[in-house]
Design a protein around this motif. Sequence first.
Motif, PDB file in Angstrom:
ATOM      1  N   PRO A  14       0.835  -1.211   0.000  1.00 13.63           N
ATOM      2  CA  PRO A  14       0.000   0.000   0.000  1.00 13.63           C
ATOM      3  C   PRO A  14       0.870   1.261   0.000  1.00 13.63           C
ATOM      4  N   VAL A  15       0.408   2.292  -0.695  1.00 12.32           N
ATOM      5  CA  VAL A  15       1.138   3.562  -0.767  1.00 12.32           C
ATOM      6  C   VAL A  15       0.190   4.738  -0.558  1.00 12.32           C
ATOM      7  N   ARG A  16       0.770   5.864  -0.172  1.00  9.80           N
ATOM      8  CA  ARG A  16       0.006   7.114  -0.061  1.00  9.80           C
ATOM      9  C   ARG A  16       0.009   7.768  -1.435  1.00  9.80           C
ATOM     10  N   VAL A  17      -1.141   8.209  -1.888  1.00 14.00           N
ATOM     11  CA  VAL A  17      -1.286   8.853  -3.189  1.00 14.00           C
ATOM     12  C   VAL A  17      -1.647  10.314  -2.961  1.00 14.00           C
ATOM     13  N   MET A  18      -0.729  11.209  -3.333  1.00 15.00           N
ATOM     14  CA  MET A  18      -0.928  12.646  -3.152  1.00 15.00           C
ATOM     15  C   MET A  18      -0.623  13.376  -4.451  1.00 15.00           C
ATOM     16  N   ALA A  19      -1.362  14.449  -4.698  1.00 16.77           N
ATOM     17  CA  ALA A  19      -1.135  15.257  -5.890  1.00 16.77           C
ATOM     18  C   ALA A  19       0.302  15.754  -5.952  1.00 16.77           C
ATOM     19  N   SER A  20       0.869  16.119  -4.821  1.00 16.01           N
ATOM     20  CA  SER A  20       2.226  16.671  -4.809  1.00 16.01           C
ATOM     21  C   SER A  20       3.286  15.651  -5.226  1.00 16.01           C
ATOM     22  N   THR A  47      -7.393  19.849  -7.667  1.00 14.93           N
ATOM     23  CA  THR A  47      -8.801  19.475  -7.501  1.00 14.93           C
ATOM     24  C   THR A  47      -9.148  18.300  -8.411  1.00 14.93           C
ATOM     25  N   ILE A  48      -8.718  18.353  -9.674  1.00 14.44           N
ATOM     26  CA  ILE A  48      -8.992  17.265 -10.618  1.00 14.44           C
ATOM     27  C   ILE A  48      -8.264  15.992 -10.167  1.00 14.44           C
ATOM     28  N   PHE A  49      -7.021  16.120  -9.723  1.00 17.94           N
ATOM     29  CA  PHE A  49      -6.261  14.959  -9.256  1.00 17.94           C
ATOM     30  C   PHE A  49      -6.971  14.290  -8.084  1.00 17.94           C
ATOM     31  N   GLN A  50      -7.350  15.075  -7.095  1.00 23.07           N
ATOM     32  CA  GLN A  50      -8.009  14.550  -5.899  1.00 23.07           C
ATOM     33  C   GLN A  50      -9.349  13.890  -6.246  1.00 23.07           C
ATOM     34  N   ALA A  51     -10.103  14.512  -7.141  1.00 20.49           N
ATOM     35  CA  ALA A  51     -11.381  13.938  -7.566  1.00 20.49           C
ATOM     36  C   ALA A  51     -11.155  12.627  -8.327  1.00 20.49           C
ATOM     37  N   THR A  52     -10.106  12.578  -9.137  1.00 20.34           N
ATOM     38  CA  THR A  52      -9.767  11.358  -9.882  1.00 20.34           C
ATOM     39  C   THR A  52      -9.438  10.214  -8.928  1.00 20.34           C
ATOM     40  N   ALA A  53      -8.597  10.493  -7.939  1.00 23.67           N
ATOM     41  CA  ALA A  53      -8.204   9.465  -6.971  1.00 23.67           C
ATOM     42  C   ALA A  53      -9.434   8.934  -6.232  1.00 23.67           C
ATOM     43  N   LYS A  54     -10.305   9.829  -5.809  1.00 23.39           N
ATOM     44  CA  LYS A  54     -11.516   9.403  -5.089  1.00 23.39           C
ATOM     45  C   LYS A  54     -12.446   8.612  -6.002  1.00 23.39           C
ATOM     46  N   TRP A  55     -12.543   9.001  -7.273  1.00 26.30           N
ATOM     47  CA  TRP A  55     -13.397   8.281  -8.210  1.00 26.30           C
ATOM     48  C   TRP A  55     -12.874   6.864  -8.420  1.00 26.30           C
ATOM     49  N   PHE A  61      -5.478  13.299  -0.057  1.00 32.33           N
ATOM     50  CA  PHE A  61      -4.717  12.137  -0.495  1.00 32.33           C
ATOM     51  C   PHE A  61      -5.436  10.845  -0.124  1.00 32.33           C
ATOM     52  N   LEU A  62      -4.968   9.756  -0.711  1.00 27.32           N
ATOM     53  CA  LEU A  62      -5.420   8.424  -0.334  1.00 27.32           C
ATOM     54  C   LEU A  62      -4.292   7.805   0.476  1.00 27.32           C
ATOM     55  N   ASP A  63      -4.623   7.271   1.621  1.00 29.15           N
ATOM     56  CA  ASP A  63      -3.616   6.652   2.462  1.00 29.15           C
ATOM     57  C   ASP A  63      -3.729   5.141   2.340  1.00 29.15           C
ATOM     58  N   SER A  64      -2.617   4.461   2.318  1.00 28.42           N
ATOM     59  CA  SER A  64      -2.570   3.000   2.220  1.00 28.42           C
ATOM     60  C   SER A  64      -3.366   2.488   1.024  1.00 28.42           C
ATOM     61  N   ALA A  65      -3.201   3.143  -0.121  1.00 31.41           N
ATOM     62  CA  ALA A  65      -3.920   2.757  -1.333  1.00 31.41           C
ATOM     63  C   ALA A  65      -3.263   1.541  -1.978  1.00 31.41           C
ATOM     64  N   VAL A  66      -4.096   0.634  -2.464  1.00 29.01           N
ATOM     65  CA  VAL A  66      -3.624  -0.571  -3.140  1.00 29.01           C
ATOM     66  C   VAL A  66      -4.661  -0.944  -4.195  1.00 29.01           C
ATOM     67  N   LEU A  67      -4.213  -1.583  -5.267  1.00 28.70           N
ATOM     68  CA  LEU A  67      -5.155  -2.031  -6.290  1.00 28.70           C
ATOM     69  C   LEU A  67      -6.096  -3.083  -5.710  1.00 28.70           C
ATOM     70  N   THR A  68      -7.350  -3.040  -6.123  1.00 28.61           N
ATOM     71  CA  THR A  68      -8.291  -4.103  -5.777  1.00 28.61           C
ATOM     72  C   THR A  68      -8.058  -5.265  -6.740  1.00 28.61           C
ATOM     73  N   ALA A  69      -8.743  -6.370  -6.514  1.00 25.72           N
ATOM     74  CA  ALA A  69      -8.644  -7.509  -7.434  1.00 25.72           C
ATOM     75  C   ALA A  69      -9.065  -7.074  -8.840  1.00 25.72           C
ATOM     76  N   LYS A  70     -10.123  -6.269  -8.927  1.00 30.00           N
ATOM     77  CA  LYS A  70     -10.605  -5.764 -10.220  1.00 30.00           C
ATOM     78  C   LYS A  70      -9.530  -4.904 -10.893  1.00 30.00           C
ATOM     79  N   GLY A  71      -8.918  -4.009 -10.135  1.00 30.67           N
ATOM     80  CA  GLY A  71      -7.881  -3.142 -10.690  1.00 30.67           C
ATOM     81  C   GLY A  71      -6.678  -3.931 -11.167  1.00 30.67           C
ATOM     82  N   LEU A  72      -6.241  -4.882 -10.364  1.00 30.32           N
ATOM     83  CA  LEU A  72      -5.087  -5.696 -10.739  1.00 30.32           C
ATOM     84  C   LEU A  72      -5.386  -6.549 -11.962  1.00 30.32           C
ATOM     85  N   GLU A  73      -6.568  -7.135 -11.999  1.00 30.11           N
ATOM     86  CA  GLU A  73      -6.939  -7.976 -13.140  1.00 30.11           C
ATOM     87  C   GLU A  73      -6.908  -7.170 -14.436  1.00 30.11           C
ATOM     88  N   LEU A  74      -7.441  -5.961 -14.408  1.00 26.43           N
ATOM     89  CA  LEU A  74      -7.435  -5.119 -15.607  1.00 26.43           C
ATOM     90  C   LEU A  74      -6.009  -4.771 -16.034  1.00 26.43           C
TER      91      LEU A  74
END
Length: 146
Positions: free
Chosen positions: A27-33, A56-64, A80-93
């Motif tokens: 898991p990683v932290r995802v920040m616009a900076s 604003t667009i970056f933050q909205a994208t991450a949340k979406w 930011f997103l904290d401890s973000a990791v791909l889901t099974a769906k994300g990894l499969e794609l």
Amino acid sequence: MALSNIEQFDEYTGQILGRLYQKFPVPVRVMASDYFECGPISIANDEYKFTGHDATIFQATAKWLVMAGYIHSPGKKNSFLDSAVLTAKGLELLKLTPSSVEGGQSLGEKLTQAAKDESREAFRTVASEILGLGVRFVSPLIGLSS
């Protein structure tokens, strides 16, 4: 010429998913900076938020991406997103290799290459392809024709 919101969304989608693919399963932290120089920071309620259109667009994208089920992030903050990791769906794609490129790179590998090349256009192109495939995967599951 400034990019449209959807072009920025595609680029940031590619950057975020590419980073999570490279780091998977850590898991990683995802920040616009982490991706571009951000403007001023607004601090309210013990949270900070980057200001400016790009942030604003970056933050909205991450949340979406979290809402759409591509990313899991238990520690969602305003900026930011904290401890973000791909889901099974994300990894499969991201492990898919488009049928038009038999024996070629997976979508995740294409994002990794785009990061190395620092190619904004490649991020947008691959992200668009990923999201299109995601819709085709999910549509039959929810009763829509693909």
